[in-house]
Each structure stands twice: as structure tokens, then as C-alpha cells.
Design a protein around this motif. Structure first.
Motif, PDB file in Angstrom:
ATOM      1  N   SER A 103      38.667  29.778  35.553  1.00 49.49           N
ATOM      2  CA  SER A 103      39.126  29.374  36.886  1.00 49.49           C
ATOM      3  C   SER A 103      39.487  30.604  37.711  1.00 49.49           C
ATOM      4  CB  SER A 103      40.351  28.464  36.765  1.00 49.49           C
ATOM      5  OG  SER A 103      41.032  28.359  38.001  1.00 49.49           O
ATOM      6  N   LEU A 104      38.854  30.753  38.866  1.00 51.17           N
ATOM      7  CA  LEU A 104      39.140  31.890  39.730  1.00 51.17           C
ATOM      8  C   LEU A 104      40.571  31.837  40.242  1.00 51.17           C
ATOM      9  CD1 LEU A 104      38.099  34.428  41.120  1.00 51.17           C
ATOM     10  CD2 LEU A 104      37.244  32.991  42.978  1.00 51.17           C
ATOM     11  N   ASP A 105      41.054  30.650  40.577  1.00 49.76           N
ATOM     12  CA  ASP A 105      42.434  30.531  41.060  1.00 49.76           C
ATOM     13  C   ASP A 105      43.428  30.977  39.997  1.00 49.76           C
ATOM     14  OD1 ASP A 105      41.611  29.599  43.516  1.00 49.76           O
ATOM     15  OD2 ASP A 105      41.866  27.476  43.009  1.00 49.76           O
ATOM     16  N   GLU A 106      43.201  30.571  38.750  1.00 52.18           N
ATOM     17  CA  GLU A 106      44.114  30.972  37.678  1.00 52.18           C
ATOM     18  C   GLU A 106      44.027  32.476  37.426  1.00 52.18           C
ATOM     19  OE1 GLU A 106      43.391  28.692  34.172  1.00 52.18           O
ATOM     20  OE2 GLU A 106      43.878  26.773  35.134  1.00 52.18           O
ATOM     21  N   LEU A 107      42.834  33.032  37.514  1.00 50.71           N
ATOM     22  CA  LEU A 107      42.662  34.470  37.320  1.00 50.71           C
ATOM     23  C   LEU A 107      43.431  35.250  38.381  1.00 50.71           C
ATOM     24  CD1 LEU A 107      41.223  36.838  35.856  1.00 50.71           C
ATOM     25  CD2 LEU A 107      39.310  36.510  37.453  1.00 50.71           C
ATOM     26  N   ARG A 108      43.291  34.851  39.635  1.00 53.13           N
ATOM     27  CA  ARG A 108      43.938  35.570  40.723  1.00 53.13           C
ATOM     28  C   ARG A 108      45.446  35.369  40.727  1.00 53.13           C
ATOM     29  NH1 ARG A 108      39.537  34.628  45.695  1.00 53.13           N
ATOM     30  NH2 ARG A 108      38.025  36.177  44.924  1.00 53.13           N
ATOM     31  N   ALA A 109      45.902  34.304  40.098  1.00 51.69           N
ATOM     32  CA  ALA A 109      47.341  34.052  40.008  1.00 51.69           C
ATOM     33  C   ALA A 109      47.966  34.712  38.779  1.00 51.69           C
ATOM     34  CB  ALA A 109      47.603  32.539  39.967  1.00 51.69           C
ATOM     35  N   GLY A 110      47.139  35.365  37.968  1.00 53.20           N
ATOM     36  CA  GLY A 110      47.636  35.966  36.732  1.00 53.20           C
ATOM     37  C   GLY A 110      48.497  37.188  36.981  1.00 53.20           C
ATOM     38  N   ARG A 111      49.225  37.572  35.947  1.00 50.78           N
ATOM     39  CA  ARG A 111      50.057  38.768  36.055  1.00 50.78           C
ATOM     40  C   ARG A 111      49.634  39.774  34.986  1.00 50.78           C
ATOM     41  NH1 ARG A 111      56.044  37.327  33.559  1.00 50.78           N
ATOM     42  NH2 ARG A 111      55.368  36.916  31.411  1.00 50.78           N
ATOM     43  N   LYS A 112      50.057  41.006  35.163  1.00 55.54           N
ATOM     44  CA  LYS A 112      49.737  42.061  34.203  1.00 55.54           C
ATOM     45  C   LYS A 112      50.446  41.807  32.880  1.00 55.54           C
ATOM     46  CE  LYS A 112      49.342  45.633  37.776  1.00 55.54           C
ATOM     47  NZ  LYS A 112      49.857  44.830  38.915  1.00 55.54           N
ATOM     48  N   ASN A 113      49.790  42.165  31.778  1.00 54.39           N
ATOM     49  CA  ASN A 113      50.474  42.110  30.488  1.00 54.39           C
ATOM     50  C   ASN A 113      51.372  43.342  30.340  1.00 54.39           C
ATOM     51  OD1 ASN A 113      49.032  44.319  29.196  1.00 54.39           O
ATOM     52  ND2 ASN A 113      47.332  42.933  28.769  1.00 54.39           N
ATOM     53  N   LEU A 114      52.079  43.427  29.207  1.00 55.86           N
ATOM     54  CA  LEU A 114      53.046  44.514  29.036  1.00 55.86           C
ATOM     55  C   LEU A 114      52.394  45.893  29.151  1.00 55.86           C
ATOM     56  CD1 LEU A 114      55.161  43.158  26.030  1.00 55.86           C
ATOM     57  CD2 LEU A 114      55.596  42.906  28.478  1.00 55.86           C
ATOM     58  N   GLY A 115      51.233  46.050  28.528  1.00 56.11           N
ATOM     59  CA  GLY A 115      50.554  47.337  28.595  1.00 56.11           C
ATOM     60  C   GLY A 115      50.034  47.650  29.986  1.00 56.11           C
ATOM     61  N   SER A 116      49.521  46.627  30.667  1.00 61.50           N
ATOM     62  CA  SER A 116      49.013  46.833  32.024  1.00 61.50           C
ATOM     63  C   SER A 116      50.138  47.212  32.980  1.00 61.50           C
ATOM     64  CB  SER A 116      48.313  45.567  32.528  1.00 61.50           C
ATOM     65  OG  SER A 116      47.197  45.252  31.730  1.00 61.50           O
ATOM     66  N   GLU A 117      51.308  46.584  32.819  1.00 59.93           N
ATOM     67  CA  GLU A 117      52.466  46.936  33.644  1.00 59.93           C
ATOM     68  C   GLU A 117      52.818  48.413  33.445  1.00 59.93           C
ATOM     69  OE1 GLU A 117      54.123  45.318  35.867  1.00 59.93           O
ATOM     70  OE2 GLU A 117      54.101  43.161  35.434  1.00 59.93           O
ATOM     71  N   ALA A 118      52.842  48.830  32.186  1.00 59.64           N
ATOM     72  CA  ALA A 118      53.187  50.222  31.895  1.00 59.64           C
ATOM     73  C   ALA A 118      52.137  51.178  32.443  1.00 59.64           C
ATOM     74  CB  ALA A 118      53.348  50.406  30.381  1.00 59.64           C
ATOM     75  N   LEU A 119      50.857  50.827  32.270  1.00 51.56           N
ATOM     76  CA  LEU A 119      49.782  51.692  32.731  1.00 51.56           C
ATOM     77  C   LEU A 119      49.785  51.827  34.243  1.00 51.56           C
ATOM     78  CD1 LEU A 119      47.250  53.367  32.218  1.00 51.56           C
ATOM     79  CD2 LEU A 119      45.937  51.239  32.141  1.00 51.56           C
ATOM     80  N   SER A 120      49.825  50.707  34.959  1.00 54.17           N
ATOM     81  CA  SER A 120      49.812  50.771  36.427  1.00 54.17           C
ATOM     82  C   SER A 120      51.057  51.473  36.954  1.00 54.17           C
ATOM     83  CB  SER A 120      49.703  49.368  37.026  1.00 54.17           C
ATOM     84  OG  SER A 120      48.389  48.884  36.940  1.00 54.17           O
ATOM     85  N   GLY A 121      52.210  51.189  36.339  1.00 51.95           N
ATOM     86  CA  GLY A 121      53.433  51.855  36.782  1.00 51.95           C
ATOM     87  C   GLY A 121      53.343  53.364  36.625  1.00 51.95           C
ATOM     88  N   TYR A 122      52.805  53.806  35.504  1.00 52.85           N
ATOM     89  CA  TYR A 122      52.645  55.242  35.271  1.00 52.85           C
ATOM     90  C   TYR A 122      51.683  55.852  36.280  1.00 52.85           C
ATOM     91  CZ  TYR A 122      51.353  59.605  32.929  1.00 52.85           C
ATOM     92  OH  TYR A 122      51.096  60.927  32.635  1.00 52.85           O
TER      93      TYR A 122
END
Length: 222
Positions: A103-122
């Protein structure tokens, strides 16, 4: 005499890459892909989680470009070109995801996982530094992954799951595109533009990003 003093930048980055590759073999979803037990749900989860981080790729590269001064003009110009080339990449993931029934709507409503949060934040934090040359190390890892591994993963997903070409476009595209990017990156790394301090930052950034990228793949959905 220290390793830093005796090894070239290429040698040091090759060591980082070897450690990264070894860690990837222990990532559960990639281990299942290798042994042929991966499922369509695994592939769906992988795309879902990658999309949430890939959408940030062009913005952090653009931010880095804005923080290079005139003496670093060549790096700024390269970052601007790269941001332009990357800014639609997440749309390929979205198309692949929908093509396997997601589902495209569910994909776009998703959030980063723990590793993705750390990676993007860095990445965003580092990109805010004046002249963030260390991010060349991040690009070495991320673009190297696309150039060296993505097409192989795509072929293996197709082999095990019977996927069509239109369901693995993101991965197959990145073999050629990232190979071109890594060629440009190698030119910069070998250009003599980097000081010893710059090189140390490149290696350290590559080490951090390698660990955080693997963490992103380990922490699917968390």
C-alpha cells in the motif's frame, strides 16, 4: 608507527569496507536471502524500511553542499550534482513496493526504524558542519553498497521469489548509477584536495555510516 601514518586512504577505506561486508553477512534478512529462505514479506519489509531513510538522501547532501566554502568549490559542485541525481530515488522504491502488492499510503505514512533514525540523524548533523568533507566516507559506503551489492541482491530476490524486473527496479538501477558515482568519488579522493585531517574524517565517517547502515537493516520495523 600508526596505521594512519603508513596506510593510504584507499587502504584504510578498503579495511572499513571489508568490516562492513562481514557485518552484512550477519544481518538476518540478508542471511535468509543468501540461503534461499527469504520471503516476499521480507522483501516488502526491506523496501518499506529503506524508503523511510532514502527519502532523506538528497536533503542531507544538499545541506552539506551549502556548507562548503569557496576554497572547497569542487566538493560543493559535486554535492549539488549528486543531490540532483538522488532526489527522486525514493520514488523507485515506492513503485517497487506497490508492484509487489504493498500500500502506497501505508508506505508514505511509515516511520524510520531505529537504525534509520540514527543514520539520518548522523548525516544531517554532520552535514551542518563547515566544510563537511568527512561525508565523502558516507558516500563511499552508501554508493559502494549500490554499486557492489544491489544488483546481486535484486537477482537473488528474483531467483528465490520469482519477482519481475519491474519489482526490483530500485536495486538494479543502483548498480549502474552508483558505479558512476563511485567513479567520481574515487577521483575526488585521489585528487589531492584532502588534507590529512580530511582523510581521517573521511575514514571515521565511513566507519560510523557502515555501522549505522547495517543497524538499519538489522532493525527492520523497530
Amino acid at each position: 608507527m600508526s596505521t594512519t601514518a603508513t596506510a593510504t586512504l584507499a587502504d584504510r577505506l578498503a579495511d572499513v569496507w571489508a568490516d562492513f561486508e562481514d557485518r552484512l553477512t550477519r544481518v538476518p534478512v540478508l542471511a535468509r536471502l543468501a540461503d534461499g529462505t527469504v520471503t516476499l514479506r521480507d522483501y516488502e519489509r526491506l523496501l518499506f524500511n529503506l524508503r523511510q531513510q532514502v527519502v532523506d538522501g538528497s536533503p542531507w547532501i544538499s545541506r552539506a553542499a551549502s556548507n562548503f566554502d569557496i576554497p572547497h568549490f569542487e566538493l560543493r559542485a559535486a554535492a549539488i550534482r549528486h543531490a540532483e541525481e538522488e532526489h527522486r530515488d525514493y520514488l523507485m522504491i515506492e513503485r517497487d513496493y506497490v508492484a509487489i502488492g504493498g500500500s502506497l499510503d501505508e508506505l508514505r505514512a511509515g516511520r524510520k526504524n531505529l537504525g534509520s533514525e540514527a543514520l539520518s540523524g548522523y548525516m544531517f548533523t554532520y552535514a551542518d558542519r563547515p566544510n563537511p568533507t568527512g561525508l565523502l566516507g558516507a558516500m563511499f559506503i552508501i554508493e559502494g553498497l549500490g554499486a557492489r551489492r544491489a544488483a546481486g541482491w535484486a537477482a537473488r530476490f528474483q531467483e528465490v521469489l520469482g519477482l519481475a524486473d519491474a519489482q526490483v527496479r530500485f536495486m538494479t538501477y543502483h548498480q549502474e548509477a552508483d558505479a558512476q558515482h563511485t567513479g567520481g568519488l574515487e577521483t575526488i579522493l585521489e585528487s589531492g584536495l584532502l588534507t590529512e585531517d580530511d582523510e581521517n574524517e573521511v575514514v571515521r565517517c565511513a566507519e560510523v555510516v557502515a555501522r549505522l547502515y547495517a543497524l538499519q537493516l538489522e532493525e527492520l520495523d523497530r
